[in-house]
Design a protein around this motif. Structure first.
Motif, PDB file in Angstrom:
ATOM      1  N   THR A  16      11.357 -46.664 -43.255  1.00 28.51           N
ATOM      2  CA  THR A  16      12.563 -47.598 -42.975  1.00 28.51           C
ATOM      3  C   THR A  16      13.342 -46.565 -42.624  1.00 28.51           C
ATOM      4  OG1 THR A  16      13.384 -47.182 -45.243  1.00 28.51           O
ATOM      5  CG2 THR A  16      11.963 -48.902 -44.968  1.00 28.51           C
ATOM      6  N   GLY A  17      13.243 -45.228 -42.200  1.00 28.22           N
ATOM      7  CA  GLY A  17      14.450 -44.455 -41.489  1.00 28.22           C
ATOM      8  C   GLY A  17      15.671 -44.230 -42.734  1.00 28.22           C
ATOM      9  N   GLY A  18      15.212 -44.216 -44.025  1.00 25.67           N
ATOM     10  CA  GLY A  18      16.266 -44.105 -45.065  1.00 25.67           C
ATOM     11  C   GLY A  18      16.907 -45.139 -45.601  1.00 25.67           C
ATOM     12  N   LEU A  19      16.465 -46.453 -45.203  1.00 25.42           N
ATOM     13  CA  LEU A  19      17.067 -47.768 -45.958  1.00 25.42           C
ATOM     14  C   LEU A  19      16.466 -47.801 -47.205  1.00 25.42           C
ATOM     15  CD1 LEU A  19      17.298 -50.210 -43.042  1.00 25.42           C
ATOM     16  CD2 LEU A  19      19.369 -48.882 -44.150  1.00 25.42           C
ATOM     17  N   GLU A  20      17.262 -48.141 -48.369  1.00 26.43           N
ATOM     18  CA  GLU A  20      16.579 -48.336 -49.684  1.00 26.43           C
ATOM     19  C   GLU A  20      16.374 -49.825 -49.856  1.00 26.43           C
ATOM     20  OE1 GLU A  20      16.779 -46.278 -53.970  1.00 26.43           O
ATOM     21  OE2 GLU A  20      18.260 -45.968 -52.746  1.00 26.43           O
ATOM     22  N   LEU A  21      15.287 -50.210 -49.264  1.00 28.07           N
ATOM     23  CA  LEU A  21      15.090 -51.664 -48.958  1.00 28.07           C
ATOM     24  C   LEU A  21      14.778 -52.270 -50.623  1.00 28.07           C
ATOM     25  CD1 LEU A  21      14.503 -52.070 -45.547  1.00 28.07           C
ATOM     26  CD2 LEU A  21      16.271 -53.234 -46.665  1.00 28.07           C
ATOM     27  N   LYS A  22      15.262 -52.013 -51.568  1.00 25.13           N
ATOM     28  CA  LYS A  22      14.985 -52.877 -52.869  1.00 25.13           C
ATOM     29  C   LYS A  22      15.737 -54.141 -52.915  1.00 25.13           C
ATOM     30  CE  LYS A  22      14.596 -48.662 -55.511  1.00 25.13           C
ATOM     31  NZ  LYS A  22      15.164 -47.796 -56.492  1.00 25.13           N
ATOM     32  N   PHE A  23      14.991 -55.089 -53.713  1.00 24.96           N
ATOM     33  CA  PHE A  23      15.674 -56.296 -54.009  1.00 24.96           C
ATOM     34  C   PHE A  23      17.068 -56.068 -54.859  1.00 24.96           C
ATOM     35  CE2 PHE A  23      11.268 -57.789 -54.631  1.00 24.96           C
ATOM     36  CZ  PHE A  23      11.254 -58.669 -53.639  1.00 24.96           C
ATOM     37  N   GLY A  24      18.042 -56.681 -53.965  1.00 24.16           N
ATOM     38  CA  GLY A  24      19.546 -56.772 -54.645  1.00 24.16           C
ATOM     39  C   GLY A  24      20.145 -55.741 -53.846  1.00 24.16           C
ATOM     40  N   ASN A  25      19.818 -54.789 -52.920  1.00 23.34           N
ATOM     41  CA  ASN A  25      20.441 -53.818 -52.322  1.00 23.34           C
ATOM     42  C   ASN A  25      21.032 -54.506 -50.850  1.00 23.34           C
ATOM     43  OD1 ASN A  25      21.705 -51.892 -51.160  1.00 23.34           O
ATOM     44  ND2 ASN A  25      19.918 -50.176 -51.122  1.00 23.34           N
ATOM     45  N   TRP A  26      22.267 -55.151 -50.973  1.00 28.98           N
ATOM     46  CA  TRP A  26      22.732 -55.755 -50.062  1.00 28.98           C
ATOM     47  C   TRP A  26      23.150 -54.707 -48.859  1.00 28.98           C
ATOM     48  CZ3 TRP A  26      27.810 -55.151 -48.448  1.00 28.98           C
ATOM     49  CH2 TRP A  26      28.709 -54.541 -49.463  1.00 28.98           C
ATOM     50  N   CYS A  62      16.323 -62.482 -51.867  1.00 31.84           N
ATOM     51  CA  CYS A  62      16.223 -61.023 -51.785  1.00 31.84           C
ATOM     52  C   CYS A  62      16.964 -60.302 -52.745  1.00 31.84           C
ATOM     53  CB  CYS A  62      17.254 -60.578 -50.383  1.00 31.84           C
ATOM     54  SG  CYS A  62      16.652 -61.266 -48.735  1.00 31.84           S
ATOM     55  N   GLY A  63      17.006 -61.023 -53.899  1.00 31.60           N
ATOM     56  CA  GLY A  63      17.556 -60.576 -55.096  1.00 31.60           C
ATOM     57  C   GLY A  63      19.083 -60.206 -55.237  1.00 31.60           C
ATOM     58  N   ILE A  64      19.713 -60.889 -54.360  1.00 36.19           N
ATOM     59  CA  ILE A  64      21.121 -60.732 -54.121  1.00 36.19           C
ATOM     60  C   ILE A  64      22.116 -61.655 -54.742  1.00 36.19           C
ATOM     61  CG2 ILE A  64      22.836 -60.308 -52.246  1.00 36.19           C
ATOM     62  CD1 ILE A  64      20.929 -58.705 -50.707  1.00 36.19           C
ATOM     63  N   PHE A  65      22.907 -61.395 -55.567  1.00 33.54           N
ATOM     64  CA  PHE A  65      23.435 -62.545 -56.254  1.00 33.54           C
ATOM     65  C   PHE A  65      25.046 -62.186 -56.175  1.00 33.54           C
ATOM     66  CE2 PHE A  65      19.247 -62.689 -58.140  1.00 33.54           C
ATOM     67  CZ  PHE A  65      19.048 -63.932 -57.800  1.00 33.54           C
ATOM     68  N   ASP A  66      25.525 -61.659 -54.984  1.00 31.40           N
ATOM     69  CA  ASP A  66      27.103 -61.284 -54.701  1.00 31.40           C
ATOM     70  C   ASP A  66      27.560 -62.058 -53.741  1.00 31.40           C
ATOM     71  OD1 ASP A  66      29.225 -60.406 -53.618  1.00 31.40           O
ATOM     72  OD2 ASP A  66      28.691 -58.305 -53.798  1.00 31.40           O
ATOM     73  N   PRO A  67      28.180 -63.003 -53.886  1.00 29.45           N
ATOM     74  CA  PRO A  67      28.750 -64.029 -52.831  1.00 29.45           C
ATOM     75  C   PRO A  67      29.392 -63.233 -51.721  1.00 29.45           C
ATOM     76  CG  PRO A  67      30.195 -64.020 -54.682  1.00 29.45           C
ATOM     77  CD  PRO A  67      28.959 -63.291 -55.355  1.00 29.45           C
ATOM     78  N   GLU A  68      29.921 -62.442 -51.674  1.00 33.90           N
ATOM     79  CA  GLU A  68      30.493 -61.732 -50.644  1.00 33.90           C
ATOM     80  C   GLU A  68      29.527 -60.961 -49.745  1.00 33.90           C
ATOM     81  OE1 GLU A  68      34.428 -59.722 -51.081  1.00 33.90           O
ATOM     82  OE2 GLU A  68      35.153 -61.836 -52.050  1.00 33.90           O
ATOM     83  N   ALA A  69      28.508 -60.671 -50.268  1.00 34.00           N
ATOM     84  CA  ALA A  69      27.478 -59.903 -49.637  1.00 34.00           C
ATOM     85  C   ALA A  69      26.647 -61.206 -48.737  1.00 34.00           C
ATOM     86  CB  ALA A  69      26.362 -59.321 -50.518  1.00 34.00           C
ATOM     87  N   VAL A  70      26.502 -62.281 -49.441  1.00 32.56           N
ATOM     88  CA  VAL A  70      26.067 -63.569 -48.662  1.00 32.56           C
ATOM     89  C   VAL A  70      26.844 -63.847 -47.560  1.00 32.56           C
ATOM     90  CG1 VAL A  70      25.474 -66.053 -49.039  1.00 32.56           C
ATOM     91  CG2 VAL A  70      24.665 -64.461 -50.833  1.00 32.56           C
TER      92      VAL A  70
END
Lengths: 726, 65
Positions: A429-439, A383-391
């Motif tokens: 999406t009802g306002g969700l900005e579901l871009k890669f990286g947006n945790w 999902c392009g997310i590289f934040d360990p705390e988000a994971v």
């Protein structure tokens, strides 16, 4: 602990709200050579509870675990049965070796049901104590059928030989709370908590098709309930559809020889040998004891195999931020991280104190079970997310909401790519900005799934159904969605990039349940070692390894101690990739537990029976033929210009050397087209070779002679395949 | 040149097994290494020198999952 949604704050108060619906006393039995020789059937529609004997034929042909699950499910359903019909069952079974405490990785349960994602049988494996406790309480399997009117708990009291079905209206559904409440409620004392195991799902399992089951065990050292997950295929969704809030088992008399094996000494000796190996070599090999499966993140990244941004790419410069080096700092590393007694490989890592930043439990400090590699790659890099705390946050909420992190990660990656390409937008999406990286958007999507609202409810249907919705409602190009939507048979792909390994494409596509890596993981053998140069070589690997790995699911074993640790002299053996010494360990363990002498060839034969039976089961349910083994093109090669050009040197070289075309002067689009024709043809040729090796027709149907050789030519099985044979 | 898993890579004077692994970015720890068919023990990776024309196999074992 309370979710705050009810006004009952103590387990005593909660218990008082229970209404007894059925009570059943049973005679205890002694487990003999790994079997209780009896199964338990519970119907939550009419609250019927009964016992069924296990025949010698059933043990001989289906062994246990997934084999038993498939056999009982076959009897329960018809070709017309859907996942949410009362006839569908959830079957939990360990297997004859399951529950021994002398060898690592012996506490697995296998769960079988008709999947809401695929509408064919799914099997999912899980640690925790439930499976072994079930057997030692007197049952080789638990079959649950029917649908309750209101939320119920099924309690198996293995100490007092009693089963109850209780209406349970007040407890929170989310697993981190529910498992703790029920552990406390049903344990005899603080010390007795280790004798209780809870199976539960969560609030998102009610509103999606990707629900999973948590199996608990009590960690005495941490004084915390920990959870392991039967993740794949939506069984948690079936569980909640049946209005089962939880299964609870209590068994207090666990002993080292509870399996009453035929030859205890051999089990002990075999176990000591492996414990020593782990002690001596784990630090030099995969460091499972220190990092669990997280070590795979950087390895996969280095070999261009870490799925990134919906499987477009295989590595990312920020991958080091979610590597084992980072998570190691979060883990409370001990040597007691096994999910069953005696597992010194101890990969069940956890982050003991994690403060949540979002959702209904925001601000609370919780324990996070994991993360494992699949979760990091799925909800992280893919999902392009590289934040360990988000994971970690996503891992926790997937678990407590009862959602499979693999399906969630892969479907979220698909949604994000669709968003970035303008196929869906903020309005849809009802306002969700579901871009890669947006945790934050990813987490909110998950919270919506738990609340059963908004775009989360659509996404929770899985990729297969989202593709149909996006094409129908938003005018998306269905062919493009089919190319980039990483599902096969309706199940989301597990987190390995298969583009450069034809054998691994088969490892995902030519499977019974869908693209899950537990059948065959052949990328290194094929892509890196180049040990499988011909179609026949690949077909042999796609025969042997799925059969070998199926065996773990029949007997109650975890796969990891097979090849995440190897003996010192493994390199000098004829077939080091099979870890021959460990294969012999399994042969010895089976013989020592059951008293039945087998060879390593018998082990494959045992699996082949169940594997082919499952294939016929798929055909019975309308899938399981050649066309159902197709995979999206993104699993096979570059779909887009960006993908091709990111590895242009590699692909141009292949066009020149393998396809025999000079790419000079060609546009990228032209090159993609030529490469695609070549690779798709190659996948079809692989199907031919694999079907031939497995004894199937070119339509992927097991031949009559194959069923006869395996001794599963039962009339009802032959009846299914007859119409497809020449 | 030397051959590593079927690919040709440039050979350098004094090149060790460890150098080969780094050149190929083979970071996975569970490998079996053979040079011209002969197994090289892990303890020798930093000292064993490959010769020009050698055929090196770096057999990655499976794991994970």
């Amino acid at each position: 602990m309370s979710c705050g949604k009810c006004n009952k704050t103590t387990v005593e108060e909660l218990k008082k709200t229970h209404k007894l619906l059925a009570e059943f006393d049973y005679e205890p039995v002694k487990v003999e050579k790994g079997y209780a020789n009896r199964t338990l059937y519970v119907n939550v529609s009419d609250n019927k509870i009964e016992l069924k004997p296990v025949s010698e034929e059933l043990k001989e042909k289906f062994i246990g675990g997934r084999g038993f699950g498939l056999w009982y499910l076959w009897q329960a359903v018809t070709p017309e049965t859907k996942w949410n019909d009362p006839e569908n069952e959830i079957i939990i079974s360990s297997g004859p070796i399951g529950g021994i405490t002398q060898y690592p990785g012996t506490g697995k349960s296998y769960v079988v049901s008709l999947s809401p994602l695929t509408n064919i049988p799914i099997d999912s494996n899980v640690g925790g104590y439930f499976g072994p406790f079930l057997k030692f309480s007197g049952f080789d399997a638990l079959e649950i059928q029917g649908k309750a009117e209101n939320d119920v708990i099924i309690f198996i009291d293995g100490d007092n030989h009693k089963i109850t079905i209780e209406e349970a209206p007040e407890e929170c559904v989310d697993s981190h709370i529910l498992a703790e409440q029920l552990t406390e409620m049903y344990a005899d004392s603080e010390e007795g908590k280790k004798n209780v195991s809870v199976v539960s799902a969560g609030s998102a399992a009610e509103h999606t098709r990707i629900g999973m089951l948590n199996f608990s065990y009590y960690d005495v050292r941490r004084k915390k309930v920990k959870l392991k997950q039967a993740g794949r295929g939506g069984i948690g969704t079936v569980f909640r559809d049946k209005k089962i809030k939880a299964l609870v088992i209590k068994f207090s008399n666990l002993k080292g020889d509870s399996n009453n094996p035929a030859d205890f000494d051999t089990i002990a000796k075999t176990g000591i040998k492996l414990h020593k190996e782990i002690h001596d070599f784990d630090d030099l090999q995969n460091s499972m004891r220190k990092t669990g499966t997280t070590y795979l993140v950087s390895i996969m990244n280095d070999y261009d195999l870490l799925p990134t941004c919906n499987f477009q790419f295989g590595n990312h410069p920020e991958a080091h931020k979610i590597s084992s080096k980072v998570f190691k700092n979060y883990f409370n590393i001990t040597k007691t991280d096994g999910c069953w007694y005696g597992c010194t490989l101890a990969c069940a890592k956890s982050v003991d104190v994690f403060k949540l930043k979002t959702g209904p439990y925001k601000g609370q400090k919780v324990i996070v079970d994991g993360p494992e590699y699949e979760t990091i790659a799925g909800v992280g890099s893919n999902c392009g997310i590289f934040d360990p705390e988000a994971v970690l946050e996503c891992n926790f909420y997937c678990d407590t909401y009862g959602v499979d992190t693999i399906s969630f990660g892969t479907l979220c990656a698909f949604v994000m790519e669709c968003y970035e390409r303008g196929i869906i937008n903020k309005e849809t999406t009802g306002g969700l900005e579901l871009k890669f990286g947006n945790w934050k958007a990813q987490l909110e999507l998950l919270h919506q799934m738990a609340r059963g609202e908004g775009f989360g409810k659509i996404a929770g249907q899985g990729i297969k159904r989202m593709k149909e919705i996006f094409a129908k409602d938003y005018g998306a190009d269905i062919n493009f969605l089919n190319d980039i939507g990483m599902e096969a048979k309706g199940l989301e792909f597990a987190e390995y990039m298969p583009k450069e390994s034809l054998a691994q494409q088969g490892g995902f596509g030519l499977t019974n349940k869908g693209p899950q890596h537990d059948e065959a993981w052949l990328i290194f053998m094929d892509m890196v070692n180049k040990q499988l140069p011909t179609f026949e070589d690949k077909a042999e690997a796609l025969h042997y390894f799925p059969m070998f790995r199926t065996w773990f699911s029949l007997v109650g074993l975890c796969k990891l101690p097979w090849n995440d640790i190897v003996p010192e002299d493994n390199a000098e053996t004829d077939e080091p990739h099979k870890i021959p010494e460990h294969v012999q360990n399994y042969v010895d363990l089976f013989t020592a537990v059951t008293g039945k002498k087998i060879t390593k060839e018998d082990l494959i034969l045992q699996s082949e029976r169940v594997y082919n039976f499952q294939r016929v089961f798929n055909i019975r349910m309308g899938k399981g033929r050649r066309k159902h083994d197709d995979i999206p093109y993104r699993a096979v090669g570059p779909v887009t210009v960006e993908e091709y050009e990111s590895r242009q040197e590699r692909y141009d070289k292949q066009l020149k050397e393998e396809v025999g075309i000079n790419p000079e002067g060609m546009t990228t689009e032209e090159k993609i087209k030529v490469l695609r024709e070549y690779r798709e043809k190659r996948y079809e040729k692989l199907k031919d070779a694999v079907y031939k090796r497995r004894g199937w027709t070119m339509d992927g149907v097991p031949k009559l002679e194959t069923l006869k050789r395996l001794g599963i030519d039962y009339p009802e099985v032959v009846e299914i395949i007859k119409q497809y044979l020449d | 040149m030397i051959e590593v898993n079927g690919e040709h890579i440039p050979w350098k004077e004094g090149m060790t097994i460890q150098d080969v692994l780094e050149t190929c970015r083979y970071t996975y720890p569970m490998v079996i290494i053979k040079v011209n068919g002969k197994i090289i023990k892990r303890a020798q990776y930093e000292t064993y020198k490959v010769k020009d024309g050698d055929v090196v196999q770096v057999i990655h074992l499976m794991s994970g999952g």
